[in-house]
Design an enzyme around this catalytic site. Structure first.
Site, short mmCIF file in Angstrom:
data_model
loop_
_atom_site.label_atom_id
_atom_site.label_comp_id
_atom_site.label_asym_id
_atom_site.label_seq_id
_atom_site.Cartn_x
_atom_site.Cartn_y
_atom_site.Cartn_z
N ASN A 68 0.85 -1.26 -0.07
CA ASN A 68 -0.11 -0.03 0.08
C ASN A 68 0.89 1.23 -0.06
OD1 ASN A 68 0.56 0.89 2.77
ND2 ASN A 68 -0.26 -1.16 3.09
N ASP A 94 -3.81 -6.62 5.00
CA ASP A 94 -4.70 -7.78 5.61
C ASP A 94 -4.66 -9.18 5.27
OD1 ASP A 94 -6.00 -6.04 7.65
OD2 ASP A 94 -7.02 -5.08 6.01
N LYS A 113 10.46 -16.12 -10.33
CA LYS A 113 9.73 -15.07 -10.83
C LYS A 113 8.58 -15.75 -11.87
CE LYS A 113 10.09 -11.12 -14.17
NZ LYS A 113 10.76 -10.41 -15.18
N PHE A 151 -4.70 2.86 14.71
CA PHE A 151 -5.08 3.66 13.85
C PHE A 151 -6.03 3.27 12.70
CE2 PHE A 151 -2.27 7.63 13.31
CZ PHE A 151 -1.47 7.60 14.04
#
Ligand code: PMT
Length: 404
Positions: free
Chosen positions: A209, A278, A288, A321
């Site tokens: 994120n 999460d 890869k 938070f």
């Protein structure tokens, strides 16, 4: 607030020198004894008489001139100071201090200083971003010098970017908290988490994120300034470790959980500003992944670290938070209750100047006694200070760990 404190305010040659007058006034108004050192370049921008008038003391500039108060000016100034503040700090001044060059009154006095030195850099954006300046700042930070980061915006030269000296109010506040380091959090252990986690898909790709770590690093820095023993459990960021903070660098949510759990038994307060993923891919390929047709990813739940701490918390003060894009208050209340928190700091990611990767935040504090407090937009440093003030006021009355 600063009564009896002796501050040496060092002014170098940049257009932001005029802002140092306001900073000097704030120090004097708060009761500090301020002695100003100006470089010869600073005197090109502003008259020493201005600082003589505002500080009520002579201004010092010459390395070899005889001065009334001290036998040897740079040693005397350094010995008396509770804090050195260099504002503005030019690239040249930062470079000289980082390289151990002491060729004028300012740099010799700083080198002789036993007190904390706080620098407020101010310069053109490309000078600030120049890797030489950045590595000098990093070197000084590692050596224990304190930095108030410059702000982003339009610069005096017309360029846009980071390089504008921090607001005098901000520098004043950081100075005051440095001087107050003795220290409300002394003897307390605080875990802070910051930044994103990365959940590997293969050796080169991950899910993550936009967290920059700025919020959590500001909290860790403020807690260390307040005298706490701080462990900063950080996901990957580009930020320099705050001075006086023990770093635990992690990558994934599972690693973050392990690090937090290992420090948790000795902690008094935990503040979880990290944006923890999460979910993670159910398997991470060892090689890869090659291109092919469409691909479906199966994600599995990561541990909810904060919820786990909520079950184990005993007398610890637990702060979470909540980063929300809708129904901020309702969602934050729900997290506060579900995770058994004492306080939650809710930020609405749709609000300008709030949330990920900006220097400011707009937050609402929600406490487990039902009270709430909305803060206006402020720098993340200020938000961090407000969070710690609230915790301190409430935590003092709480029972601490069973082992206490
Ligand atoms: O890093 P910056 O760029 O400065 O941005 C700051 C921030 C937006 C990341 C910060 O202010 C913030 O809001 N952090 C929490 C973001 C978040 O992931 O919130 P959440 O609602 O998903 O999680 C709620 C709480 O549970 C958080 O304290 C989180 O750390 C914790 N959590 C979440 C998931 C999980 N698996 N384990 C957790 O411990």
């Amino acid at each position: 607030m600063l009564a009896g404190k002796s501050i040496v305010l060092c002014v170098t040659g940049g257009i932001a020198a005029y802002k140092a007058v306001e900073l000097c006034r704030l120090f004097v108004k708060a009761g500090a004894e301020v002695r100003v050192i100006m470089t010869s370049a600073a005197k090109e921008f502003i008259s020493p008489l201005t600082f003589v008038t505002v500080s009520g003391n002579p201004v010092y500039s010459e390395l070899y001139a005889a001065v009334e108060r001290y036998d040897v000016a740079h040693v005397g100034l350094a010995a008396e100071a509770d804090l050195f503040v260099i504002a503005p700090a030019t690239a040249n001044c930062i470079g000289k201090i980082a390289s151990g060059i002491a060729d004028d009154l300012l740099t010799t006095a700083v080198m002789a200083a036993a007190s904390t030195v706080l620098l407020a850099p101010a310069m053109n954006v490309r000078m600030y971003e120049n890797p030489i300046t950045q590595s000098n700042i990093k070197k000084l930070t590692v050596l224990g010098y304190q930095i108030v980061e410059p702000e982003e915006g339009e610069l005096a030269c017309g360029d846009i970017g980071r390089g504008r000296m921090a607001d005098p109010e901000t520098i004043f506040r950081v100075s005051a908290s440095l001087l107050a380091r003795d220290k409300c959090w002394q003897g307390r252990r605080i875990i802070v988490t910051a930044g994103p986690t990365r959940e590997a898909l293969d050796p080169v790709r991950y899910i993550s994120n936009h967290s920059s770590g700025k919020m959590g690093y500001a909290i860790a820095r403020a807690a260390a300034i307040g005298g706490a023993e701080v462990v900063l459990v950080s996901g990957p960021t580009n930020l320099a470790p705050p001075v006086g903070v023990r770093m635990a660098q992690v990558v994934s949510a599972q690693e973050m959980r392990e690090a937090v759990m290992s420090y948790f038994p000795q902690s008094d307060v935990v503040i979880k500003a990290a944006a923890v993923a999460d979910y993670r891919p159910s398997t991470a390929s060892g090689q890869k992944i090659k291109k092919g047709g469409d691909m479906t990813l199966t994600l599995v739940r990561n541990p909810d670290i904060l919820a786990e701490l909520g079950e184990l918390k005993e007398g610890r003060y637990l702060v979470g938070f909540a980063a929300e894009t809708e129904d901020m208050c309702a969602n934050a209340h729900d997290k506060l209750r579900r995770k058994n928190l004492d306080m939650i700091v809710a930020n609405d990611l749709t609000e300008p100047g709030a949330g990920f990767d900006v220097d400011t935040n707009v937050v609402r504090f929600i406490f487990n006694d039902g009270t709430e407090r909305q803060l206006p937009k402020m720098s993340k440093t200020e938000v961090a200070e407000e969070i710690l003030k609230e915790i301190y006021a409430r935590y003092r009355y709480k029972k601490t760990r069973k082992s206490d």
